[in-house]
Design a protein around this motif. Structure first.
Motif, PDB file in Angstrom:
ATOM      1  N   GLY A   1       0.679  -1.273   0.054  1.00 15.95           N
ATOM      2  CA  GLY A   1      -0.080   0.065  -0.047  1.00 15.95           C
ATOM      3  C   GLY A   1       0.768   1.253   0.133  1.00 15.95           C
ATOM      4  N   ASP A   2       0.130   2.463  -0.080  1.00 16.37           N
ATOM      5  CA  ASP A   2       0.824   3.677   0.018  1.00 16.37           C
ATOM      6  C   ASP A   2       1.203   4.143   1.277  1.00 16.37           C
TER       7      ASP A   2
ATOM      8  N   TYR B   1       0.437   6.459   6.917  1.00 13.93           N
ATOM      9  CA  TYR B   1       0.999   7.531   8.015  1.00 13.93           C
ATOM     10  C   TYR B   1      -0.494   8.283   8.174  1.00 13.93           C
ATOM     11  N   GLY B   2      -1.447   8.271   7.109  1.00 15.98           N
ATOM     12  CA  GLY B   2      -2.613   9.160   7.439  1.00 15.98           C
ATOM     13  C   GLY B   2      -3.334   8.318   8.373  1.00 15.98           C
ATOM     14  N   ARG B   3      -3.375   7.057   8.838  1.00 14.01           N
ATOM     15  CA  ARG B   3      -4.077   6.414   9.637  1.00 14.01           C
ATOM     16  C   ARG B   3      -3.454   6.264  10.983  1.00 14.01           C
TER      17      ARG B   3
ATOM     18  N   TRP C   1      -3.550   8.135  13.517  1.00 15.93           N
ATOM     19  CA  TRP C   1      -4.245   8.203  14.687  1.00 15.93           C
ATOM     20  C   TRP C   1      -5.290   7.078  14.890  1.00 15.93           C
ATOM     21  N   ASP C   2      -6.070   6.367  13.843  1.00 14.50           N
ATOM     22  CA  ASP C   2      -6.413   5.291  14.055  1.00 14.50           C
ATOM     23  C   ASP C   2      -5.841   4.155  15.039  1.00 14.50           C
ATOM     24  N   TYR C   3      -4.538   3.936  14.563  1.00 13.42           N
ATOM     25  CA  TYR C   3      -3.814   2.854  15.198  1.00 13.42           C
ATOM     26  C   TYR C   3      -3.559   3.500  16.729  1.00 13.42           C
ATOM     27  N   VAL C   4      -3.428   4.658  16.917  1.00  9.11           N
ATOM     28  CA  VAL C   4      -3.170   5.092  18.455  1.00  9.11           C
ATOM     29  C   VAL C   4      -4.510   4.763  19.339  1.00  9.11           C
TER      30      VAL C   4
ATOM     31  N   ILE D   1       1.651   7.927  22.188  1.00  9.41           N
ATOM     32  CA  ILE D   1       1.366   9.259  21.882  1.00  9.41           C
ATOM     33  C   ILE D   1       2.166   9.436  20.648  1.00  9.41           C
ATOM     34  N   VAL D   2       1.048  10.421  20.018  1.00  9.65           N
ATOM     35  CA  VAL D   2       1.810  10.952  18.680  1.00  9.65           C
ATOM     36  C   VAL D   2       2.063  12.543  18.756  1.00  9.65           C
ATOM     37  N   VAL D   3       3.022  12.821  18.194  1.00  8.37           N
ATOM     38  CA  VAL D   3       3.511  14.299  18.021  1.00  8.37           C
ATOM     39  C   VAL D   3       3.213  14.692  16.454  1.00  8.37           C
ATOM     40  N   VAL D   4       2.588  15.878  16.332  1.00  7.97           N
ATOM     41  CA  VAL D   4       2.342  16.284  14.890  1.00  7.97           C
ATOM     42  C   VAL D   4       2.627  17.634  15.045  1.00  7.97           C
ATOM     43  N   GLU D   5       3.068  18.187  13.613  1.00  6.19           N
ATOM     44  CA  GLU D   5       3.567  19.659  13.228  1.00  6.19           C
ATOM     45  C   GLU D   5       2.554  20.215  12.354  1.00  6.19           C
TER      46      GLU D   5
END
Length: 262
Positions: A81-82, A87-89, A91-94, A107-111
């Motif tokens: 897959g792409d 990476y777009g999913r 949040w679903d994983y977390v 924990i996810v950190v975004v910019e």
């Protein structure tokens, strides 16, 4: 038929004089990706040069390296897959970890949160069962290491592992970060110490291979921990100045020697 109306038979040279060309425009990247999809599924690390020889044996044509490279990319895109979609999913994983495995740390950190879309920056995972298993049955020794991610979106995977009762590797926690430096190691170690309730590394022994920035992180985050370094990496530096079998035997004898408790 000749001018006099009589049929004339002329000799014909039946010898084939055309030059064989090992090129076929129909054998493009799309065709190769579809034909050899299962080969790439079984061996995703196959060398392109090796694959070119296989194509030559199977189809009798020569395929350029660039065509094979593009075909490999097509095949892996079909299989895995792409990356951008994965990476777009994140949040679903977390959210799945938080909901289904209560007590875990995800924990996810975004910019760029002010101007969407946000960009993925870091992620840290420590599952509850792993945490409990380490505290209940493993010695207070943690090894930390990092490895580069070779994909469309490069980064580093930081890991912390222990040893179980059979001296097998026991995964403790892992993280994906953008670069390996003191700041990223401090972030990872700080979350790790919070998860296990080890203030400033008290009561724990941490082993590493002196990667970039990690020694500074030990001084900042875990000043009370016992720090040890991987003997294989020490030997790699030692043998650059001290060569020969005598030095090698002396080094490893010292490394394997036990310390007498007084």
């Amino acid at each position: 038929m000749g001018k006099d109306g009589v049929w004339q038979i002329r000799s014909v040279d039946l010898n084939h004089k055309c030059v064989f060309r090992g090129v076929n425009n129909k054998v493009n990247s799309e065709y190769l990706a579809e034909r050899y999809l299962e080969d790439w599924r079984l061996d995703s690390n196959m060398k392109i040069s090796k694959w070119q020889k296989q194509i030559k044996r199977d189809l009798g044509v020569d395929v350029k390296y660039g065509t094979c490279w593009l075909a490999r990319a097509r095949a892996k895109l079909t299989i895995y897959g792409d990356c951008s979609e994965q990476y777009g999913r994140v949040w679903d994983y977390v959210n799945a970890i938080r909901e289904l495995i209560e007590g875990s740390t995800a924990i996810v950190v975004v910019e760029n949160i002010e101007r969407p879309p946000p960009y993925f920056h870091r992620i840290y995972i420590c599952l509850k069962q792993i945490k409990e298993g380490f505290l209940a049955g493993c010695r207070p020794i943690i090894g930390v290491d990092g490895c580069h991610l070779k994909a469309a979106y490069p980064g580093l995977c930081l890991v912390a592992v222990g040893l179980d009762g059979n001296n097998n590797i026991y995964p403790v926690a892992w993280a994906i970060v953008e670069v390996q430096n003191g700041e990223s190691w401090c972030w990872f170690l700080r979350l790790l110490m919070e998860d296990f309730g080890m203030e400033e590394g008290l009561g724990i022994t941490i082993m590493s291979d002196r990667q970039k920035g990690i020694r500074e992180a030990f001084n900042v985050v875990t000043p009370k921990a016992h720090v040890r370094y991987c003997v294989r990496h020490i030997w790699a530096n030692f043998k650059l100045q001290f060569t020969g079998l005598v030095f090698k035997q002396a080094f490893w004898n010292a490394a394997r020697a036990s310390t007498e408790v007084i």
